[in-house]
Motif scaffolding. Structure first.
Motif, short mmCIF file in Angstrom:
data_model
loop_
_atom_site.label_atom_id
_atom_site.label_comp_id
_atom_site.label_asym_id
_atom_site.label_seq_id
_atom_site.Cartn_x
_atom_site.Cartn_y
_atom_site.Cartn_z
N GLU A 44 -14.15 6.19 5.57
CA GLU A 44 -13.48 6.29 6.86
C GLU A 44 -12.74 4.98 7.14
O GLU A 44 -13.26 3.90 6.83
N PHE A 45 -11.56 5.07 7.71
CA PHE A 45 -10.80 3.88 8.06
C PHE A 45 -9.70 4.25 9.05
O PHE A 45 -9.34 5.41 9.19
N THR A 46 -9.18 3.25 9.69
CA THR A 46 -7.95 3.34 10.49
C THR A 46 -7.17 2.06 10.22
O THR A 46 -7.69 0.96 10.43
N LEU A 47 -5.96 2.22 9.70
CA LEU A 47 -5.10 1.07 9.41
C LEU A 47 -3.71 1.31 9.97
O LEU A 47 -3.25 2.45 10.05
N GLN A 48 -3.03 0.23 10.27
CA GLN A 48 -1.64 0.31 10.72
C GLN A 48 -0.72 0.65 9.55
O GLN A 48 -1.01 0.32 8.40
N ASP A 49 0.38 1.28 9.90
CA ASP A 49 1.47 1.47 8.95
C ASP A 49 2.16 0.12 8.77
O ASP A 49 2.32 -0.64 9.73
N LEU A 50 2.53 -0.21 7.54
CA LEU A 50 3.17 -1.50 7.28
C LEU A 50 4.49 -1.63 8.05
O LEU A 50 4.78 -2.69 8.59
N HIS A 51 5.25 -0.56 8.13
CA HIS A 51 6.58 -0.60 8.77
C HIS A 51 6.50 -0.48 10.28
O HIS A 51 7.35 -1.03 10.98
N ASP A 52 5.52 0.26 10.78
CA ASP A 52 5.43 0.54 12.21
C ASP A 52 4.01 0.25 12.71
O ASP A 52 3.13 1.10 12.60
N PRO A 53 3.76 -0.94 13.26
CA PRO A 53 2.42 -1.31 13.71
C PRO A 53 1.82 -0.34 14.75
O PRO A 53 0.60 -0.26 14.88
N VAL A 95 5.24 11.13 -9.10
CA VAL A 95 3.87 10.82 -8.71
C VAL A 95 3.84 10.35 -7.26
O VAL A 95 4.62 9.50 -6.86
N TYR A 96 2.95 10.93 -6.49
CA TYR A 96 2.77 10.57 -5.08
C TYR A 96 1.87 9.34 -5.04
O TYR A 96 0.74 9.35 -5.52
N ILE A 97 2.39 8.26 -4.45
CA ILE A 97 1.67 6.99 -4.42
C ILE A 97 1.58 6.49 -2.98
O ILE A 97 2.59 6.44 -2.28
N ILE A 98 0.38 6.14 -2.58
CA ILE A 98 0.18 5.45 -1.31
C ILE A 98 -0.06 3.99 -1.65
O ILE A 98 -0.86 3.66 -2.53
N GLY A 99 0.64 3.11 -0.97
CA GLY A 99 0.47 1.69 -1.19
C GLY A 99 -0.37 1.07 -0.09
O GLY A 99 -0.25 1.44 1.07
N MET A 100 -1.22 0.14 -0.48
CA MET A 100 -2.00 -0.60 0.51
C MET A 100 -1.73 -2.08 0.32
O MET A 100 -2.16 -2.68 -0.66
N ASN A 101 -0.98 -2.66 1.25
CA ASN A 101 -0.70 -4.08 1.22
C ASN A 101 -1.97 -4.80 1.65
O ASN A 101 -2.50 -4.58 2.74
N TYR A 102 -2.47 -5.69 0.79
CA TYR A 102 -3.82 -6.24 0.89
C TYR A 102 -3.81 -7.74 1.17
O TYR A 102 -3.23 -8.51 0.40
N LYS A 103 -4.41 -8.13 2.29
CA LYS A 103 -4.57 -9.54 2.66
C LYS A 103 -3.25 -10.31 2.53
O LYS A 103 -3.16 -11.30 1.82
N ASP A 104 -2.25 -9.83 3.21
CA ASP A 104 -0.90 -10.35 3.06
C ASP A 104 -0.25 -10.52 4.42
O ASP A 104 -0.83 -10.16 5.44
N GLU A 105 0.96 -11.04 4.42
CA GLU A 105 1.74 -11.17 5.64
C GLU A 105 2.76 -10.03 5.71
O GLU A 105 3.48 -9.78 4.75
N ARG A 106 2.79 -9.37 6.86
CA ARG A 106 3.64 -8.20 7.03
C ARG A 106 5.11 -8.48 6.68
O ARG A 106 5.74 -7.71 5.96
N LYS A 108 6.50 -10.74 4.74
CA LYS A 108 6.69 -10.91 3.29
C LYS A 108 6.62 -9.57 2.57
O LYS A 108 7.40 -9.30 1.65
N ALA A 109 5.68 -8.73 2.98
CA ALA A 109 5.53 -7.42 2.34
C ALA A 109 6.76 -6.54 2.58
O ALA A 109 7.24 -5.86 1.66
N LEU A 110 7.27 -6.55 3.80
CA LEU A 110 8.46 -5.75 4.10
C LEU A 110 9.67 -6.24 3.31
O LEU A 110 10.46 -5.44 2.81
N ARG A 111 9.81 -7.55 3.21
CA ARG A 111 10.92 -8.13 2.43
C ARG A 111 10.79 -7.74 0.95
O ARG A 111 11.76 -7.38 0.30
#
Length: 177
Positions: A44-53, A95-106, A108-111
């Protein structure tokens, strides 16, 4: 005399013990990290979308079709190396891929995704590594194969490349369909 022999043999015994331990390590596969979550549903989890907090995702995104969950970060050089292959995997094999940006700065990840392309259908943002912790992630990159019911079927530590995909991941992925 016996006491002296005992004292002198302690370093030898320690050396022999360490040698056996290190020798066994020569034949272990550092990318093969067993996971207690194999054959278990995504936690179980709830996380923000990288593009839309403002947008939140939960484990429901891991149902409906077989997929990869790719754990990545901009600080990870191996993630950079695998990113082009993930783009190709999405484009050529669908292939359907979900990405999880891990311990990073939003930012930098978006760039990163803007510059290198985005192979991910959904981009999760895990800045504190909480879902990563629940999944037993040691670092990035790690990739999980998840079946259409949201059950983890395989975990790969390290980059996904042509050899890893064709020899290891693809056969398992095709069995999940």
């Amino acid at each position: 005399m016996n006491r002296r022999i005992l004292i002198l043999s302690i370093p030898l015994l320690l050396f022999l013990g360490a040698s056996v331990f290190l020798y066994k390590g020569l034949f272990s596969d550092p990318t093969k990290l067993e996971s207690v979550l194999i054959d278990q549903p995504i936690p179980e989890f709830t996380l923000q979308d990288l593009h839309d907090p403002a947008k939140q995702h939960d484990k429901a995104i891991f149902t409906g079709k077989p997929m990869l969950l790719n754990v990545w970060a901009t600080w990870c050089p191996t993630c950079y190396a695998e990113h082009e292959y993930l783009n190709r995997l999405k484009a050529t094999e669908g292939v359907y891929i979900i990405g999880m940006n891990y311990k990073d700065e939003r930012e930098k990840a978006l760039r990163w995704l803007s510059n290198l392309g985005n192979p991910y259908a959904i981009d999760l943002y895990d800045p504190r590594g909480m879902l990563g912790l629940d999944l037993g992630v040691y670092g990035a990159p790690e990739t999980f194969l998840i079946d259409s019911k949201g059950v983890i079927r395989y975990r790969h530590v390290g980059d996904v490349n042509d050899q890893v995909w064709k020899q290891t991941l693809k056969p398992i992925f095709e069995q999940m369909e």
